[in-house]
Each structure stands twice: as structure tokens, then as C-alpha cells.
Design a protein around this motif. Structure first.
Motif, PDB file in Angstrom:
ATOM      1  N   THR A  37       0.857  -1.168   0.000  1.00 14.83           N
ATOM      2  CA  THR A  37       0.000   0.000   0.000  1.00 14.83           C
ATOM      3  C   THR A  37       0.898   1.224   0.000  1.00 14.83           C
ATOM      4  N   ILE A  39       1.114   5.178   0.523  1.00 14.91           N
ATOM      5  CA  ILE A  39       0.357   6.205   1.226  1.00 14.91           C
ATOM      6  C   ILE A  39       1.106   7.529   1.129  1.00 14.91           C
ATOM      7  N   LEU A  41       2.122  10.644   2.772  1.00 14.70           N
ATOM      8  CA  LEU A  41       2.167  11.212   4.118  1.00 14.70           C
ATOM      9  C   LEU A  41       2.428  12.715   4.046  1.00 14.70           C
ATOM     10  N   TYR A  46       5.647  10.015  -0.557  1.00 14.35           N
ATOM     11  CA  TYR A  46       4.991   8.714  -0.588  1.00 14.35           C
ATOM     12  C   TYR A  46       5.842   7.662   0.117  1.00 14.35           C
ATOM     13  N   ALA A  54      -0.036  -1.012   7.228  1.00 15.07           N
ATOM     14  CA  ALA A  54      -0.746  -0.106   6.334  1.00 15.07           C
ATOM     15  C   ALA A  54      -2.062   0.348   6.945  1.00 15.07           C
ATOM     16  N   ARG A  55      -2.807  -0.568   7.502  1.00 14.77           N
ATOM     17  CA  ARG A  55      -4.114  -0.218   8.068  1.00 14.77           C
ATOM     18  C   ARG A  55      -3.971   0.760   9.235  1.00 14.77           C
ATOM     19  N   VAL A  57      -1.469   2.878   9.806  1.00 15.95           N
ATOM     20  CA  VAL A  57      -0.967   4.169   9.330  1.00 15.95           C
ATOM     21  C   VAL A  57      -2.072   4.949   8.644  1.00 15.95           C
ATOM     22  N   VAL A  58      -2.909   4.286   7.860  1.00 16.00           N
ATOM     23  CA  VAL A  58      -4.003   4.970   7.166  1.00 16.00           C
ATOM     24  C   VAL A  58      -4.958   5.586   8.179  1.00 16.00           C
ATOM     25  N   LYS A  59      -5.213   4.910   9.269  1.00 15.38           N
ATOM     26  CA  LYS A  59      -6.100   5.450  10.297  1.00 15.38           C
ATOM     27  C   LYS A  59      -5.506   6.698  10.943  1.00 15.38           C
ATOM     28  N   GLN A  60      -4.179   6.796  11.019  1.00 14.97           N
ATOM     29  CA  GLN A  60      -3.527   7.931  11.662  1.00 14.97           C
ATOM     30  C   GLN A  60      -3.403   9.148  10.740  1.00 14.97           C
ATOM     31  N   ILE A  61      -3.571   8.962   9.437  1.00 13.58           N
ATOM     32  CA  ILE A  61      -3.402  10.073   8.507  1.00 13.58           C
ATOM     33  C   ILE A  61      -4.451  11.147   8.736  1.00 13.58           C
ATOM     34  N   ASN A  62      -5.710  10.760   8.903  1.00 11.68           N
ATOM     35  CA  ASN A  62      -6.783  11.715   9.118  1.00 11.68           C
ATOM     36  C   ASN A  62      -7.343  11.522  10.522  1.00 11.68           C
TER      37      ASN A  62
END
Length: 67
Positions: A37, A39, A41, A46, A54-55, A57-62
């Protein structure tokens, strides 16, 4: 020096020296199964993540998205 892959095909000595322990066909199949994945940042560009990282980190982005 005859080195064999798990499937029974021979591995070229130069490939074995580089650290590959599979034949080209088995290595290609393993590479196709691997998932990454990518992402974007904030202020970092990238980055590629694999697996469970991945899951998280994606939750922490927003941080406004609390799902």
C-alpha cells in the motif's frame, strides 16, 4: 554445483549467490502475491507499507476520521 528449487527446477549459481533461493518462475509467483500500500504522508512524500502496518498508518493520517 546443482541447486534445486522447491519445484524441482534448477537455480542458476549466480542467482543463488545473490541470495535468491527460488527459480525465476517461483520467484515471479511469490512477487505477484506480495501486496503493498502506497500512502502519501503529509510533508514526507509517498511511503510503501505492507501487512498490518498499512491499516494502522491509514487510520492515523486523518485524525478527524474516527472509524
Amino acid at each position: 554445483m546443482n541447486i534445486e528449487c522447491e519445484c524441482g527446477a534448477s537455480i542458476k549459481p549466480a542467482r543463488y549467490v545473490l541470495g535468491y533461493f527460488t527459480c525465476l518462475a517461483c520467484g515471479e509467483l511469490a512477487a505477484r502475491r506480495k501486496k503493498y500500500t502506497v500512502i502519501p504522508l503529509h510533508k514526507q512524500g509517498y511511503m510503501a507499507f505492507s501487512g498490518a502496518d498499512a491499516r494502522a498508518v491509514v487510520k492515523q493520517i486523518n485524525p478527524k476520521n474516527h472509524q
